[in-house]
Every structure is written in structure tokens, then in C-alpha cells.
Scaffold this motif. Structure first.
Motif, PDB file in Angstrom:
ATOM      1  N   MET A   1     -32.710 -20.647  34.892  1.00 38.04           N
ATOM      2  CA  MET A   1     -31.441 -21.272  35.229  1.00 38.04           C
ATOM      3  C   MET A   1     -30.610 -21.568  33.984  1.00 38.04           C
ATOM      4  SD  MET A   1     -29.742 -22.287  37.810  1.00 38.04           S
ATOM      5  CE  MET A   1     -28.367 -23.293  38.196  1.00 38.04           C
ATOM      6  N   LYS A   2     -31.279 -21.906  32.865  1.00 40.22           N
ATOM      7  CA  LYS A   2     -30.548 -22.237  31.648  1.00 40.22           C
ATOM      8  C   LYS A   2     -29.883 -21.005  31.025  1.00 40.22           C
ATOM      9  CE  LYS A   2     -33.181 -26.267  30.195  1.00 40.22           C
ATOM     10  NZ  LYS A   2     -33.992 -26.845  29.124  1.00 40.22           N
ATOM     11  N   ARG A   3     -30.565 -19.872  31.080  1.00 41.89           N
ATOM     12  CA  ARG A   3     -30.039 -18.674  30.430  1.00 41.89           C
ATOM     13  C   ARG A   3     -28.664 -18.275  30.973  1.00 41.89           C
ATOM     14  NH1 ARG A   3     -33.026 -12.973  29.024  1.00 41.89           N
ATOM     15  NH2 ARG A   3     -31.132 -12.002  28.275  1.00 41.89           N
ATOM     16  N   PRO A   4     -28.445 -18.216  32.297  1.00 41.92           N
ATOM     17  CA  PRO A   4     -27.105 -17.880  32.798  1.00 41.92           C
ATOM     18  C   PRO A   4     -26.054 -18.924  32.399  1.00 41.92           C
ATOM     19  CG  PRO A   4     -28.726 -17.606  34.550  1.00 41.92           C
ATOM     20  CD  PRO A   4     -29.425 -18.262  33.400  1.00 41.92           C
ATOM     21  N   LEU A   5     -26.454 -20.192  32.350  1.00 40.85           N
ATOM     22  CA  LEU A   5     -25.519 -21.245  31.948  1.00 40.85           C
ATOM     23  C   LEU A   5     -25.117 -21.061  30.486  1.00 40.85           C
ATOM     24  CD1 LEU A   5     -23.997 -23.830  32.676  1.00 40.85           C
ATOM     25  CD2 LEU A   5     -26.041 -25.113  32.012  1.00 40.85           C
ATOM     26  N   TYR A   6     -26.087 -20.792  29.624  1.00 42.87           N
ATOM     27  CA  TYR A   6     -25.776 -20.526  28.214  1.00 42.87           C
ATOM     28  C   TYR A   6     -24.869 -19.294  28.085  1.00 42.87           C
ATOM     29  CZ  TYR A   6     -28.970 -23.887  26.023  1.00 42.87           C
ATOM     30  OH  TYR A   6     -29.584 -25.027  25.586  1.00 42.87           O
ATOM     31  N   PHE A   7     -25.140 -18.273  28.878  1.00 45.28           N
ATOM     32  CA  PHE A   7     -24.347 -17.050  28.819  1.00 45.28           C
ATOM     33  C   PHE A   7     -22.893 -17.329  29.204  1.00 45.28           C
ATOM     34  CE2 PHE A   7     -22.722 -13.044  30.584  1.00 45.28           C
ATOM     35  CZ  PHE A   7     -22.924 -12.213  29.495  1.00 45.28           C
ATOM     36  N   VAL A   8     -22.682 -18.035  30.295  1.00 50.72           N
ATOM     37  CA  VAL A   8     -21.317 -18.354  30.745  1.00 50.72           C
ATOM     38  C   VAL A   8     -20.613 -19.232  29.714  1.00 50.72           C
ATOM     39  CG1 VAL A   8     -19.984 -19.601  32.507  1.00 50.72           C
ATOM     40  CG2 VAL A   8     -21.794 -18.024  33.192  1.00 50.72           C
ATOM     41  N   CYS A   9     -21.323 -20.234  29.197  1.00 53.34           N
ATOM     42  CA  CYS A   9     -20.713 -21.082  28.159  1.00 53.34           C
ATOM     43  C   CYS A   9     -20.360 -20.257  26.928  1.00 53.34           C
ATOM     44  CB  CYS A   9     -21.651 -22.224  27.786  1.00 53.34           C
ATOM     45  SG  CYS A   9     -21.782 -23.496  29.053  1.00 53.34           S
ATOM     46  N   GLY A  10     -21.241 -19.330  26.543  1.00 55.29           N
ATOM     47  CA  GLY A  10     -20.956 -18.458  25.402  1.00 55.29           C
ATOM     48  C   GLY A  10     -19.700 -17.635  25.619  1.00 55.29           C
ATOM     49  N   CYS A  38     -24.857 -20.455  21.917  1.00 57.10           N
ATOM     50  CA  CYS A  38     -25.162 -20.183  23.325  1.00 57.10           C
ATOM     51  C   CYS A  38     -25.788 -18.805  23.495  1.00 57.10           C
ATOM     52  CB  CYS A  38     -23.893 -20.294  24.178  1.00 57.10           C
ATOM     53  SG  CYS A  38     -23.304 -21.982  24.390  1.00 57.10           S
ATOM     54  N   PHE A  39     -25.257 -17.823  22.777  1.00 59.25           N
ATOM     55  CA  PHE A  39     -25.792 -16.467  22.895  1.00 59.25           C
ATOM     56  C   PHE A  39     -27.192 -16.356  22.294  1.00 59.25           C
ATOM     57  CE2 PHE A  39     -21.190 -14.855  23.112  1.00 59.25           C
ATOM     58  CZ  PHE A  39     -21.201 -14.894  24.494  1.00 59.25           C
ATOM     59  N   THR A  40     -27.541 -17.262  21.364  1.00 56.12           N
ATOM     60  CA  THR A  40     -28.899 -17.285  20.828  1.00 56.12           C
ATOM     61  C   THR A  40     -29.903 -17.464  21.963  1.00 56.12           C
ATOM     62  OG1 THR A  40     -28.185 -18.201  18.724  1.00 56.12           O
ATOM     63  CG2 THR A  40     -30.470 -18.579  19.314  1.00 56.12           C
ATOM     64  N   HIS A  41     -29.503 -18.256  22.972  1.00 53.36           N
ATOM     65  CA  HIS A  41     -30.397 -18.560  24.087  1.00 53.36           C
ATOM     66  C   HIS A  41     -30.202 -17.653  25.298  1.00 53.36           C
ATOM     67  CE1 HIS A  41     -31.617 -22.163  21.983  1.00 53.36           C
ATOM     68  NE2 HIS A  41     -30.359 -22.508  21.860  1.00 53.36           N
ATOM     69  N   SER A  42     -29.207 -16.758  25.241  1.00 49.12           N
ATOM     70  CA  SER A  42     -28.937 -15.979  26.450  1.00 49.12           C
ATOM     71  C   SER A  42     -28.707 -14.490  26.219  1.00 49.12           C
ATOM     72  CB  SER A  42     -27.708 -16.552  27.167  1.00 49.12           C
ATOM     73  OG  SER A  42     -26.554 -16.434  26.351  1.00 49.12           O
TER      74      SER A  42
END
Length: 123
Positions: A1-10, A38-42
Motif C-alpha cells: 500500500m505504501k509503494r503506490p502512495l510514494y509513487f503518486v507523491c513522487g 518518494c521514488f527511492t521507495h517506489s
């Protein structure tokens, strides 16, 4: 769930950074630093694209490696903060307490920017 959130925030931060490259008084680098984080995590691919970007990559890498901000960027950031405060003061006509509070917050931000190292290596 966190990965898509980080991606959108990025993506949002990247968009804001691109807008900031063309709109006066809107920051660019801070949004791109957040986007890279953010992209580091996604998305390692988009993170690599930002870090290797011809225009923004060197500044992002210097921040990531040493917390460094180039002298020119420091000067532009402080000038932008001063200009933003000037516009705020002239257009909003704040009371003394608000004017001092906003001025103190901007001064603290400027102090942080100025306190960062200026070069990627030791000074």
C-alpha cells in the motif's frame, strides 16, 4: 500500500518541481528532492532519471550525498524568500504580530538554507 502512495507523491512533487522551474517564487529543487525520496521507495527507474537529469541531477546528488546547496541556489532561495515576504507584506498588510511571525518563519528557513554546505566536497 505504501509503494503506490510514494509513487503518486513522487509524481506530484515532480510536477510541482517542473512548474517551479517556470514560475517565479515557486521552488523547484525542494520538490524534486522530495520526489527523489518518494521514488527511492517506489520507482528506482524514476529516481535514477531524476538523479541523472542533466539540469537537476547534480544539485539533487549534492543534496543527497552531503546536504549541500550550491551558492547560486542559496542566493536565489534567499532572494525568493525575501521577495515573497515583500509581496506578502505589501499585499496582505498584516498586523505587527503576523508580520513578525511570518518574518521569523522565513528567516528560520533562510538560516537553514545558508547553513548548508556550499560544495559537494569538504570546504
Amino acid at each position: 500500500m505504501k509503494r503506490p502512495l510514494y509513487f503518486v507523491c513522487g509524481l506530484i512533487f515532480t510536477g510541482l518541481g517542473i512548474v517551479g522551474a517556470f514560475v517565479p517564487l515557486m521552488p523547484t529543487t525542494v520538490f524534486l528532492i522530495l520526489a527523489a525520496g518518494c521514488f527511492t521507495h517506489s520507482s528506482p527507474k524514476l529516481e535514477a532519471w531524476l538523479l541523472n537529469h542533466a539540469r537537476f541531477g547534480p544539485t539533487l546528488r549534492a543534496w543527497r550525498e552531503n546536504g549541500a546547496i550550491p551558492r547560486k541556489a542559496k542566493a536565489m532561495a534567499c532572494a525568493g524568500m525575501a521577495g515573497g515576504y515583500g509581496l506578502f507584506y505589501a499585499l496582505a498588510r498584516p498586523g505587527l504580530v503576523l508580520a513578525l511571525g511570518v518574518g521569523a518563519a522565513i528567516a528560520a528557513c533562510a538560516a537553514f538554507v545558508v547553513s548548508r554546505p556550499s560544495a559537494a566536497g569538504p570546504q
